[in-house]
Design an enzyme around this catalytic site. Sequence first.
Site, short mmCIF file in Angstrom:
data_model
loop_
_atom_site.label_atom_id
_atom_site.label_comp_id
_atom_site.label_asym_id
_atom_site.label_seq_id
_atom_site.Cartn_x
_atom_site.Cartn_y
_atom_site.Cartn_z
N ASN A 8 -14.10 1.70 6.37
CA ASN A 8 -12.89 1.88 6.24
C ASN A 8 -12.86 2.00 4.62
O ASN A 8 -12.83 1.26 3.79
CB ASN A 8 -11.79 0.85 6.62
CG ASN A 8 -10.61 0.96 5.87
OD1 ASN A 8 -10.18 1.74 5.02
ND2 ASN A 8 -9.34 0.25 6.31
N LYS A 15 -15.28 -0.90 3.57
CA LYS A 15 -15.81 -2.12 4.76
C LYS A 15 -16.26 -1.23 6.19
O LYS A 15 -15.55 0.27 6.53
CB LYS A 15 -13.88 -2.44 4.96
CG LYS A 15 -13.11 -2.96 3.68
CD LYS A 15 -11.89 -3.68 4.78
CE LYS A 15 -11.07 -3.91 3.15
NZ LYS A 15 -9.98 -3.73 3.37
N ARG A 92 -11.78 5.73 9.23
CA ARG A 92 -10.38 6.21 8.89
C ARG A 92 -9.52 6.22 8.19
O ARG A 92 -9.91 6.32 6.26
CB ARG A 92 -9.52 3.93 8.61
CG ARG A 92 -8.27 4.51 8.09
CD ARG A 92 -7.83 2.96 7.53
NE ARG A 92 -6.83 2.50 7.74
CZ ARG A 92 -5.86 1.60 7.92
NH1 ARG A 92 -6.96 0.27 7.97
NH2 ARG A 92 -5.08 1.37 8.57
N HIS A 180 0.44 2.60 9.02
CA HIS A 180 0.05 1.72 10.12
C HIS A 180 0.21 2.27 11.53
O HIS A 180 -0.05 1.72 12.35
CB HIS A 180 0.94 0.86 9.67
CG HIS A 180 0.49 -0.12 8.71
ND1 HIS A 180 1.51 -0.46 7.98
CD2 HIS A 180 -0.15 -0.28 7.21
CE1 HIS A 180 1.77 -1.44 6.40
NE2 HIS A 180 0.18 -1.29 6.11
N SER A 210 -0.40 -7.32 3.42
CA SER A 210 -0.29 -6.98 1.73
C SER A 210 0.45 -5.19 2.06
O SER A 210 1.18 -5.12 1.11
CB SER A 210 -1.80 -7.05 1.23
OG SER A 210 -2.74 -6.75 1.47
N ARG A 240 3.83 -3.20 -4.53
CA ARG A 240 4.78 -2.62 -3.86
C ARG A 240 6.21 -2.60 -3.68
O ARG A 240 6.51 -3.87 -3.00
CB ARG A 240 4.48 -1.40 -2.92
CG ARG A 240 3.33 -1.06 -3.02
CD ARG A 240 2.14 -0.21 -2.04
NE ARG A 240 0.87 -0.84 -0.86
CZ ARG A 240 0.83 -0.17 0.19
NH1 ARG A 240 1.35 0.06 0.97
NH2 ARG A 240 -0.18 -1.41 1.08
N GLU A 378 -7.06 -2.67 14.45
CA GLU A 378 -7.40 -1.18 13.87
C GLU A 378 -8.54 -0.27 13.97
O GLU A 378 -8.49 0.38 14.32
CB GLU A 378 -6.59 -1.37 12.12
CG GLU A 378 -5.37 -1.07 11.80
CD GLU A 378 -4.71 -1.51 10.95
OE1 GLU A 378 -5.28 -2.99 9.79
OE2 GLU A 378 -4.21 -0.93 9.99
P1 AMP Z 1 -3.25 -8.54 5.92
O1 AMP Z 1 -3.45 -7.26 4.69
O2 AMP Z 1 -2.86 -7.83 6.88
O3 AMP Z 1 -4.88 -8.88 5.23
O4 AMP Z 1 -2.35 -9.66 4.95
C1 AMP Z 1 -2.72 -10.05 3.80
C2 AMP Z 1 -1.71 -11.30 3.63
O5 AMP Z 1 -1.35 -12.37 4.43
C3 AMP Z 1 -1.82 -11.79 2.29
O6 AMP Z 1 -0.30 -11.76 1.09
C4 AMP Z 1 -1.68 -13.20 3.10
O7 AMP Z 1 -1.10 -14.14 1.89
C5 AMP Z 1 -1.53 -13.23 3.79
N1 AMP Z 1 -1.24 -14.46 4.53
C6 AMP Z 1 -3.38 -14.44 4.89
N2 AMP Z 1 -2.58 -15.37 6.34
C7 AMP Z 1 -1.65 -16.46 5.59
C8 AMP Z 1 -1.13 -17.64 6.34
N3 AMP Z 1 -2.12 -18.78 6.89
N4 AMP Z 1 -0.15 -18.02 5.68
C9 AMP Z 1 0.66 -17.27 4.91
N5 AMP Z 1 0.52 -15.61 4.85
C10 AMP Z 1 -0.90 -15.73 4.81
#
Ligand code: AMP
Length: 401
Positions: A8, A15, A92, A180, A210, A240, A378
Amino acid sequence: MDAILVVNAGSSSLKLQMFEAGRAGTPRRLLEGRIEGVGTAPRLHAVGADGAILVDRTLSPETVPDLPAALHVAETFLRGLSGVTLAAVGHRVVHGGPAYDRPLVVTPAVLADLERLVPLAPLHQPHNLAPIRTLLQRRPDLSQVACFDTAFHRGRDPLADRFAIPQTLHDEGVRRYGFHGLSYEYIAGRLPEVAPDVARGRVIVAHLGSGASLCALSAGRSVETTMGFTGLDGLPMGTRPGRLDPGVLLHLMTAKGMDAVAIEHFLYRECGLKGLSGIGNDMRDLEASDDPRAAFAIAFFVYRIGLEAGMLAAALRGLDAVVFTAGIGENSARLRAAVAERLAWLGAVLDPVANAQGHSRISAPDSRVALLVVPTNEELMIARHTAGLVFGSSSISRGTA
Ligand code: AMP
């Protein structure tokens, strides 16, 4: 042992995940790694399946000035792993354009085709394609598979693909692609196992990380999603804005004198939870903060999820289940509870204990809408597609990480 490498590639990072190939039964992830800070402060980090650190090394920017160089470093590191032979690589790729509705083995002709899609995703597509091009030149013997974030959404009703713009622009590729897709495809594949009662029904999957979007699944197929031409549309995200009146952009250009580069930076980096809160884009920081701006940003996120979910429920003409996934969806009980409350009018009733304890089903027994938490994967989806296309079988089985 033959292995499948999943790549990725982003603007400054590579990654990697490696899976055992050709093994019947439970798939086995061999390692997870990344090279970050490509061109600035490169660092190679990898952990094995048991979490043990395999490598954690700072590299010089001269050695790793770009993605092809990062790939070379990764290859050298992987070659050093005893007993592992690289058999295929799955990538990806953010954009498959209007035509590609499934993963495929990349040939030089396919790569040329995918390069023509760069104008549709200039921030991501060139980086996704760089390692493919490098490997095609250096290892033409190695099978490479491109897996698209857009593919799962192809085949929807033409109404869902369209903006209300003249046909010519649509024909040139200005359409609602949706993204996604690998995450949604993985979840759609998991539902018959974790929730057979709703898997064939009307389901909204909330990919809340995110980047964030919602997908309406009918019998496991995408019928609508909140992202459109780019990953900017729909829900607010870490940085965003999500849905934004295009008139705001005209205002930024005319009243603020911002050019395309400045607007792009603004839209991808300065808005969303970060812009709303003035604190940051990380949900954990916002939840931990007692600053009222953090509370407002979270409330706004929840409000918009509720609105967009209502739109998707309309596309589905009803709702049987909501699935929470990705970083926020999988981990934030508070966020899930707030969203469930917003969806009460659709018949969602939360089981607060199951939610707090992180169960996979978090709805109350009398809830008309099932509420579920299903971790996404993914990379495993890419590994499966690669195994299927290269080895002609699902040598990486469905369902488990
Ligand atoms: P991702 O892009 O799927 O890796 O998700 C990242 C987002 O998940 C970020 O905003 C993190 O703050 C949030 N996140 C990860 N762990 C937690 C948690 N335990 N509680 C709240 N938000 C989380």
